[in-house]
Motif scaffolding. Structure first.
Motif, PDB file in Angstrom:
ATOM      1  N   UNK A  93       0.785  -1.018   0.182  1.00  0.00           N
ATOM      2  CA  UNK A  93       0.082   0.118   0.129  1.00  0.00           C
ATOM      3  C   UNK A  93       0.587   1.103  -0.140  1.00  0.00           C
ATOM      4  N   UNK A  94       0.141   2.233  -0.591  1.00  0.00           N
ATOM      5  CA  UNK A  94       0.979   3.569  -0.902  1.00  0.00           C
ATOM      6  C   UNK A  94       0.588   4.486   0.334  1.00  0.00           C
ATOM      7  N   UNK A  95       1.356   5.147   1.121  1.00  0.00           N
ATOM      8  CA  UNK A  95       0.814   5.959   2.117  1.00  0.00           C
ATOM      9  C   UNK A  95       0.229   7.154   1.740  1.00  0.00           C
ATOM     10  N   UNK A 119      -4.337   5.508   3.013  1.00  0.00           N
ATOM     11  CA  UNK A 119      -3.681   4.965   1.775  1.00  0.00           C
ATOM     12  C   UNK A 119      -4.152   5.368   0.657  1.00  0.00           C
ATOM     13  N   UNK A 120      -3.465   5.728  -0.365  1.00  0.00           N
ATOM     14  CA  UNK A 120      -3.915   6.071  -1.816  1.00  0.00           C
ATOM     15  C   UNK A 120      -3.365   5.333  -2.781  1.00  0.00           C
ATOM     16  N   UNK A 121      -3.892   5.611  -3.871  1.00  0.00           N
ATOM     17  CA  UNK A 121      -3.515   4.827  -5.300  1.00  0.00           C
ATOM     18  C   UNK A 121      -2.301   5.634  -5.821  1.00  0.00           C
ATOM     19  N   UNK A 122      -1.342   4.990  -5.998  1.00  0.00           N
ATOM     20  CA  UNK A 122      -0.026   5.446  -6.264  1.00  0.00           C
ATOM     21  C   UNK A 122      -0.061   6.188  -7.711  1.00  0.00           C
ATOM     22  N   UNK A 123      -0.792   5.639  -8.490  1.00  0.00           N
ATOM     23  CA  UNK A 123      -0.926   6.062 -10.058  1.00  0.00           C
ATOM     24  C   UNK A 123      -1.854   7.331 -10.024  1.00  0.00           C
ATOM     25  N   UNK A 124      -3.001   7.357  -9.503  1.00  0.00           N
ATOM     26  CA  UNK A 124      -3.996   8.440  -9.785  1.00  0.00           C
ATOM     27  C   UNK A 124      -4.083   9.326  -8.386  1.00  0.00           C
ATOM     28  N   UNK A 125      -3.887   8.838  -7.379  1.00  0.00           N
ATOM     29  CA  UNK A 125      -3.804   9.659  -6.053  1.00  0.00           C
ATOM     30  C   UNK A 125      -5.211   9.617  -5.560  1.00  0.00           C
ATOM     31  N   UNK A 126      -6.072   8.795  -5.978  1.00  0.00           N
ATOM     32  CA  UNK A 126      -7.349   8.633  -5.201  1.00  0.00           C
ATOM     33  C   UNK A 126      -7.009   8.148  -3.764  1.00  0.00           C
ATOM     34  N   UNK A 127      -7.998   8.413  -2.855  1.00  0.00           N
ATOM     35  CA  UNK A 127      -7.577   7.988  -1.471  1.00  0.00           C
ATOM     36  C   UNK A 127      -8.509   6.897  -1.419  1.00  0.00           C
ATOM     37  N   UNK A 145      -6.145   1.921  -7.943  1.00  0.00           N
ATOM     38  CA  UNK A 145      -7.701   2.251  -8.295  1.00  0.00           C
ATOM     39  C   UNK A 145      -8.003   1.649  -9.247  1.00  0.00           C
ATOM     40  N   UNK A 146      -9.259   1.221  -9.576  1.00  0.00           N
ATOM     41  CA  UNK A 146      -9.995   1.009 -10.694  1.00  0.00           C
ATOM     42  C   UNK A 146      -9.958   1.854 -11.961  1.00  0.00           C
ATOM     43  N   UNK A 147      -9.912   3.170 -11.569  1.00  0.00           N
ATOM     44  CA  UNK A 147      -9.536   4.084 -12.599  1.00  0.00           C
ATOM     45  C   UNK A 147      -8.326   4.201 -13.050  1.00  0.00           C
TER      46      UNK A 147
END
Length: 159
Positions: A93-95, A119-127, A145-147
């Motif tokens: 997981x990305x902090x 935690x957040x998505x490391x690609x898009x930045x969604x929480x 994330x799915x996005x």
């Protein structure tokens, strides 16, 4: 005046109707899935693992569950499908840099924002707070994330 013996209670004052069913707040239920272990109901702490159903667990809770083979133990419905440690995947997981939950001492005078995620998505930045769908790769455990999955359009890990 009242209560002097001359009052006669009406039927609606004596007979109570059926109780209303409590509705579960869906937002609070989603937040609970992302903040608490599905097995032990404790706060999620690293290492975090996930099953094929997408439920999040503390790894030590899963190990305790698998090691406890006593006869009086009733199988927990949250983990009844987990038969070995191979059935779960450890997550990378990305902090979230904006999250400050465990860093500050809580004295009861602080507002806990349940919408800010740890935690957040490391690609898009969604929480990861339950509002957006997240996926993890079973071979490496990377979570995004799915996005981001739709944007990348590949089965290879983003790292």
């Amino acid at each position: 005046m009242g209560c002097d013996g001359g009052t006669i209670p009406k039927r609606h004052e004596l007979v109570k109707g059926p109780r209303k069913v409590e509705k579960v707040d869906k937002n609070a239920e989603l937040v609970a899935r992302w903040y608490y272990c599905a097995l032990s109901q404790e706060k999620l702490c690293r290492p975090i693992v996930a099953c094929e159903l997408g439920r999040l667990y503390n790894k030590d809770a899963i190990i305790k569950f698998l090691l406890d083979k006593s006869a009086d133990k009733t199988p927990m419905e949250a983990a009844s499908h987990i038969k070995s440690i191979k059935n779960v995947t450890e997550l990378n997981l990305a902090d979230n840099p904006a999250w400050s939950g465990d860093k500050e001492s809580i004295k009861g005078d602080k507002y806990d924002d349940i919408q800010s995620a740890r935690f957040i998505c490391p690609v898009v930045g969604l929480e990861m707070n339950g509002r957006h769908r997240f996926c993890f790769l079973r071979n490496c455990g990377c979570v995004f994330s799915e996005r981001a999955l739709k944007e990348i359009k590949s089965e290879v890990c983003h790292k």
